[in-house]
Scaffold this active site. Structure first.
Site, PDB file in Angstrom:
ATOM      1  N   ASP A  52       1.822   3.970 -14.479  1.00 25.17           N
ATOM      2  CA  ASP A  52       0.970   4.651 -15.471  1.00 25.17           C
ATOM      3  C   ASP A  52       1.559   5.969 -15.956  1.00 25.17           C
ATOM      4  OD1 ASP A  52       0.326   5.911 -13.035  1.00 25.17           O
ATOM      5  OD2 ASP A  52      -1.856   5.753 -13.297  1.00 25.17           O
ATOM      6  N   ASP A 191      -6.791   5.392 -12.819  1.00 18.54           N
ATOM      7  CA  ASP A 191      -8.007   5.345 -12.003  1.00 18.54           C
ATOM      8  C   ASP A 191      -9.239   5.763 -12.796  1.00 18.54           C
ATOM      9  OD1 ASP A 191      -6.049   4.837 -10.208  1.00 18.54           O
ATOM     10  OD2 ASP A 191      -6.158   6.761  -9.192  1.00 18.54           O
TER      11      ASP A 191
HETATM   12  C1  GLA Z   1      -2.758   6.835  -7.741  1.00 20.09           C
HETATM   13  C2  GLA Z   1      -2.802   7.574  -9.070  1.00 20.09           C
HETATM   14  C3  GLA Z   1      -2.654   6.584 -10.224  1.00 20.09           C
HETATM   15  C4  GLA Z   1      -1.437   5.688 -10.048  1.00 20.09           C
HETATM   16  C5  GLA Z   1      -1.407   5.084  -8.648  1.00 20.09           C
HETATM   17  C6  GLA Z   1      -0.144   4.310  -8.373  1.00 20.09           C
HETATM   18  O1  GLA Z   1      -3.878   6.015  -7.608  1.00 20.09           O
HETATM   19  O2  GLA Z   1      -4.010   8.273  -9.200  1.00 20.09           O
HETATM   20  O3  GLA Z   1      -2.615   7.287 -11.432  1.00 20.09           O
HETATM   21  O4  GLA Z   1      -0.269   6.385 -10.323  1.00 20.09           O
HETATM   22  O5  GLA Z   1      -1.566   6.056  -7.644  1.00 20.09           O
HETATM   23  O6  GLA Z   1      -0.047   3.211  -9.192  1.00 20.09           O
END
Ligand code: GLA
Length: 470
Positions: A52, A191
């Site tokens: 992301d 997320d």
């Molecule tokens: C955490 C971060 C997300 C993403 C994941 C790995 O959850 O908050 O933004 O980078 O790790 O995919």
């Protein structure tokens, strides 16, 4: 998709029995009318790990576990929130709430949400109203299921509702993603977006810069089962540094690639993330770019001095521009150098796997989805260095126990795995993993009451909303 509004407010039938948290709130604040309940789900990511923040897509879904905040708007700008999960009370004034609590304090997620809307001018600090309430959660904490982002989203929606403000959900997700970095981790936007915009029975393909979502149907007769390795992957402890390091490594990989592109082709592009090097912009295929990356990242891990040399800028400038974190600090240089090449390989191959998984899900090809999940896990381990012994044991046992695909989910360094399992073998799968991983490998007997927090099938659920009780 672009006209979803946050917060989505649902009026509750006044004759219906209120949620338990709302009843508690009413007793506590001696209030028998106007109360709100903000609900924000956690998520499980099927595939697309650490893509992301690189500008490549992810494929998560919102799960049926959530953070809830029952609240009433304040008369002034006080935000007062008590955790029913024993994390205590946090109280601050919106106007003065910009300095964080100690690193790792849960109140920082609430402050982050408030701060995001103030800084963007969505809510005017001089006229802002706070909220008073209580919160509770059913998302296992430090398990890679985004309990912290769910708290940010729930608090953000509560703040919007307390001020009577509505906004586009995509914009809201972007603001909350940026503001969560205030809590010290350079996270991407997955997320918050999935917590806000999840949809029942659907996975979400999320693209970034700009944020876009696409619903992807899940497989019939199959479930995604979450297994918690019980290794805590707290985003606020050492996992935080390890996460931020990977963000910096990817920025440096992009810097090196940009320099290689100019050197080789004379093409100068505005690219700060690996996802910016798409064929439309560069005029080159990913295979060509990979060859270039291989050459310019030769010898990786690379000390910052070597990177500086290869791109022709000073070490100081690199540190200032590429190693800076959102909380104002700079990432401390790792003695062994930055693993730019392996991170690059993971990110670009993972991005392809996301696209392939979307296609496989759409045509209902279970075997292909499972195989892609397994490849993703291997790359997370070998190229991204985010697995650990327990996650290896757990994915191995899951596959032996009949999972079609098994991989770590979320940031890694512990936390949970996500497992694709045929519904007909669900109970034997759960029984086998319980015996082989928890009892035989870890030597723990799961408390039957807690078992559902450790090993459980997930339903894809709707995203965050607010219930209004009059
Ligand atoms: C955490 C971060 C997300 C993403 C994941 C790995 O959850 O908050 O933004 O980078 O790790 O995919």
């Amino acid at each position: 998709m672009n006209n979803m509004i946050a917060p989505l407010i649902i009026d509750v039938d006044p004759h219906a029995e209120p949620d338990g948290l709302v009843r508690l709130l009413r007793r506590r604040y001696d209030n028998d009318s106007n109360a709100f309940l903000a609900v924000a789900p956690g998520r499980v990511n099927i595939i697309g790990e650490h893509t992301d923040y690189n500008g490549f897509p992810v494929l998560p879904f919102a799960i049926d576990r959530e953070i809830k905040i029952a609240f009433v708007p304040s008369d002034d700008d006080t935000v007062e929130l008590t955790s029913m999960d024993d994390y205590g009370l946090r109280m601050f004034q919106v106007r003065e709430g910009r300095s964080p609590y100690a690193q790792g304090d849960w109140g920082n997620y609430v402050k982050a949400a408030v701060r995001g809307f103030l800084e963007k001018g969505i809510i005017d600090a001089r006229r802002a109203r706070g909220f008073r309430g209580i919160c509770a959660g059913s998302i296992p904490v430090s398990a890679g299921l985004s309990s912290s982002s769910a708290l940010v989203v729930a608090a953000g929606l509560a703040f919007l509702a307390a001020n009577g403000v509505e906004m586009d959900s995509l914009d809201c997700a972007g603001i909350l993603a940026r503001s969560e970095r205030f809590a010290g981790i350079e996270g991407g936007g997955m997320d918050q977006a999935v917590s806000l915009m999840g949809k029942q029975d659907m996975a979400l393909k999320i693209d970034f810069f700009p944020l876009r979502i696409q619903h992807v149907p899940l497989l019939e007769k199959h479930v995604f089962v979450v297994c918690n390795s019980l290794v805590r992957a707290s985003k606020t402890a050492s996992a935080r540094m390890s996460y931020n390091r990977r963000v910096v490594e990817c920025r440096l990989a992009a810097l090196l690639l940009r320099a290689a592109l100019v050197g080789r082709t004379g093409v100068r592009i505005d690219a700060s993330r690996l996802g910016d090097f798409n064929p439309e912009k560069t005029g080159l295929s990913w295979e060509d770019l990979e060859r270039m990356a291989d050459e310019v990242m030769y010898g990786s891990p690379l000390p910052v001095s070597v990177i500086a040399n290869r791109v022709g800028i000073s070490v100081e400038d690199i540190v200032e521009e590429y190693c800076a974190l959102s909380d104002g600090t700079a990432f401390v240089q790792p003695g062994e150098g930055y693993e730019v090449w392996k991170r690059f390989v993971h990110v670009v191959t993972e991005a392809r796997r996301v696209e392939e998984t979307v296609n496989a899900l759409t045509r209902g090809d279970v075997t292909a989805v499972g195989a892609l999940m397994n490849l993703s896990h291997e790359s997370c381990r070998d190229n991204y260095g985010i697995s650990c012994d327990e996650l290896e044991a757990l994915t191995g046992i899951a596959l032996e126990s009949g999972a079609i695909g098994s991989r770590l989910t979320g940031a890694g360094f512990g936390g949970c795995t996500v497992n694709l399992v045929e519904s007909s073998i669900l109970s034997s799968f759960i029984g086998d993993v319980k015996t082989k991983y928890y009892e035989d490998y870890l030597g723990v007997i799961l408390d039957p009451e807690r078992r559902d927090d450790v090993l459980f099938p997930c339903r894809a659920s709707d995203g965050a909303r607010i219930y209004r009780y009059r």
